[in-house]
Design a protein around this motif. Structure first.
Motif, mmCIF file in Angstrom:
data_model
loop_
_atom_site.group_PDB
_atom_site.id
_atom_site.type_symbol
_atom_site.label_atom_id
_atom_site.label_comp_id
_atom_site.label_asym_id
_atom_site.label_seq_id
_atom_site.Cartn_x
_atom_site.Cartn_y
_atom_site.Cartn_z
ATOM 1 N N SER A 195 0.805 -1.217 0.000
ATOM 2 C CA SER A 195 0.000 0.000 0.000
ATOM 3 C C SER A 195 0.842 1.272 0.000
ATOM 4 O O SER A 195 0.337 2.353 -0.301
ATOM 5 C CB SER A 195 -0.884 0.023 1.247
ATOM 6 O OG SER A 195 -0.091 0.082 2.426
ATOM 7 N N GLY A 196 2.115 1.146 0.372
ATOM 8 C CA GLY A 196 2.939 2.335 0.498
ATOM 9 C C GLY A 196 2.733 3.075 1.805
ATOM 10 O O GLY A 196 3.303 4.144 2.018
ATOM 11 N N MET A 197 1.947 2.482 2.715
ATOM 12 C CA MET A 197 1.699 3.080 4.023
ATOM 13 C C MET A 197 2.227 2.144 5.103
ATOM 14 O O MET A 197 1.810 0.986 5.182
ATOM 15 C CB MET A 197 0.205 3.331 4.234
ATOM 16 C CG MET A 197 -0.398 4.319 3.244
ATOM 17 S SD MET A 197 -2.178 4.562 3.521
ATOM 18 C CE MET A 197 -2.138 5.267 5.171
ATOM 19 N N PHE A 198 3.145 2.613 5.915
ATOM 20 C CA PHE A 198 3.758 1.799 6.968
ATOM 21 C C PHE A 198 2.776 1.749 8.135
ATOM 22 O O PHE A 198 2.806 2.569 9.051
ATOM 23 C CB PHE A 198 5.081 2.435 7.401
ATOM 24 C CG PHE A 198 6.044 1.500 8.097
ATOM 25 C CD1 PHE A 198 5.679 0.816 9.247
ATOM 26 C CD2 PHE A 198 7.335 1.315 7.609
ATOM 27 C CE1 PHE A 198 6.567 -0.027 9.900
ATOM 28 C CE2 PHE A 198 8.235 0.474 8.254
ATOM 29 C CZ PHE A 198 7.853 -0.201 9.398
ATOM 30 N N ASP A 199 1.892 0.753 8.079
ATOM 31 C CA ASP A 199 0.816 0.659 9.062
ATOM 32 C C ASP A 199 1.168 -0.347 10.158
ATOM 33 O O ASP A 199 2.283 -0.887 10.198
ATOM 34 C CB ASP A 199 -0.491 0.277 8.377
ATOM 35 C CG ASP A 199 -0.391 -1.012 7.562
ATOM 36 O OD1 ASP A 199 0.625 -1.745 7.712
ATOM 37 O OD2 ASP A 199 -1.309 -1.294 6.782
ATOM 38 N N ALA A 200 0.212 -0.608 11.036
ATOM 39 C CA ALA A 200 0.451 -1.514 12.164
ATOM 40 C C ALA A 200 0.765 -2.929 11.699
ATOM 41 O O ALA A 200 1.592 -3.627 12.305
ATOM 42 C CB ALA A 200 -0.755 -1.518 13.094
ATOM 43 N N THR A 201 0.117 -3.384 10.625
ATOM 44 C CA THR A 201 0.367 -4.732 10.112
ATOM 45 C C THR A 201 1.797 -4.855 9.596
ATOM 46 O O THR A 201 2.491 -5.850 9.842
ATOM 47 C CB THR A 201 -0.630 -5.062 8.988
ATOM 48 O OG1 THR A 201 -1.965 -4.959 9.492
ATOM 49 C CG2 THR A 201 -0.403 -6.467 8.453
ATOM 50 N N THR A 202 2.238 -3.836 8.872
ATOM 51 C CA THR A 202 3.619 -3.820 8.379
ATOM 52 C C THR A 202 4.597 -3.827 9.541
ATOM 53 O O THR A 202 5.597 -4.559 9.538
ATOM 54 C CB THR A 202 3.846 -2.580 7.498
ATOM 55 O OG1 THR A 202 2.934 -2.603 6.403
ATOM 56 C CG2 THR A 202 5.276 -2.550 6.964
ATOM 57 N N GLU A 203 4.311 -3.033 10.563
ATOM 58 C CA GLU A 203 5.197 -2.954 11.728
ATOM 59 C C GLU A 203 5.332 -4.309 12.421
ATOM 60 O O GLU A 203 6.444 -4.724 12.784
ATOM 61 C CB GLU A 203 4.661 -1.918 12.713
ATOM 62 C CG GLU A 203 5.545 -1.718 13.933
ATOM 63 C CD GLU A 203 4.985 -0.688 14.883
ATOM 64 O OE1 GLU A 203 5.665 0.306 15.152
ATOM 65 O OE2 GLU A 203 3.835 -0.892 15.358
ATOM 66 N N GLU A 204 4.219 -5.015 12.593
ATOM 67 C CA GLU A 204 4.278 -6.315 13.257
ATOM 68 C C GLU A 204 5.057 -7.330 12.432
ATOM 69 O O GLU A 204 5.792 -8.160 12.978
ATOM 70 C CB GLU A 204 2.858 -6.831 13.546
ATOM 71 C CG GLU A 204 2.152 -6.080 14.659
ATOM 72 C CD GLU A 204 2.964 -6.078 15.954
ATOM 73 O OE1 GLU A 204 3.414 -7.174 16.387
ATOM 74 O OE2 GLU A 204 3.177 -4.992 16.518
ATOM 75 N N ALA A 205 4.909 -7.272 11.108
ATOM 76 C CA ALA A 205 5.666 -8.180 10.246
ATOM 77 C C ALA A 205 7.160 -7.866 10.308
ATOM 78 O O ALA A 205 8.003 -8.772 10.326
ATOM 79 C CB ALA A 205 5.156 -8.086 8.814
#
Length: 241
Positions: A195-205
């Motif tokens: 998505s190009g957005m560093f969201d909570a899901t990206t952070e956990e991964a």
């Protein structure tokens, strides 16, 4: 200076045995005849570093025959990694690995040294070592006897590229975030979308990858995390992390 040249030089000496030998003679020529018959595992590392053009990276404190001092050199410049299973899994070819047969991670207790040829996963490394049965041989070692390893500052493509990559954290946006997300997908994290957005899901991964790679799981993609993410081939061979 490259890790590949360091490993290639070590391979050239496989089968060398007995002492004095070419490694101990060369070391003794610089430091005295007492080294001709001395334990020579770290002399071998010194020899490979010098003959492969990697002395600056592998020997930050100069020639070494005494393994604890060599490990201390890496710790002093911030390039020391512990011997935990997760940390050992993140070892790379060309890293200098140190052992304590007593099973501790204490630098003062280090008994032996070698160079990493391959990381096998599961806390195991394939190495090339001098002075193992008084010869240069391949060995497979497990985290239980690995005190830690030093990561030389080789001028490999990953390190050169990482110097120019941004530090990214939750809230960041843009193409670099998309790159992180694509690498996470390659690491078997299908919950992440590009998505190009560093969201909570990206952070956990990212945190999951960091834990596997033996770096701090702070969710920030910086100089210690980019190299872990960029080891895409390993994830395909070893499973998700």
């Amino acid at each position: 200076m490259t890790a590949a040249k360091m490993v290639a030089e070590a391979r050239k000496t496989l089968g060398m045995s007995g002492r004095p030998n070419a490694i101990t003679r060369e070391y003794a020529s610089r430091h005295g005849d007492e080294y001709l018959l001395a334990p020579w595992c770290d002399m071998a590392v010194t020899y490979w570093a010098r003959h492969s053009g990697n002395a600056k990276a592998v020997l930050p404190g100069g020639d070494r025959a005494y393994t604890p001092w060599h490990a201390q050199d890496f710790r002093r410049i911030g390039r020391w990694h512990s011997g935990t299973v997760s940390s050992v899994n993140a070892a790379k070819p060309g890293d200098i690995v140190f052992y304590d047969w007593g099973g501790t991670e204490s630098i003062d207790a280090i008994d032996h040294a070698g160079v990493v040829e391959f990381s096998l996963g599961g806390g195991r490394l394939q190495t090339i070592e001098g002075n193992t049965d008084d010869a240069v041989k391949r060995r497979i070692r497990a985290a239980g006897v690995i005190a830690g390893y030093g990561r030389p500052a080789y001028d490999d493509w990953t390190e050169s590229m990482v110097r120019n990559l941004p530090t990214l954290a939750r809230g960041a946006t843009g193409e670099d975030v998309q790159t992180v997300q694509g690498l996470l997908l390659a690491r078997s994290h299908p919950e992440v979308s590009i998505s190009g957005m560093f969201d909570a899901t990206t952070e956990e991964a990212v945190k999951a990858v960091q834990r596997w790679g033996g770096v701090e799981d702070d969710g920030i993609v910086g100089p210690m995390t980019w190299p872990v993410l960029l080891r895409v081939q390993d994830s395909m061979e070893s499973g998700a992390w």
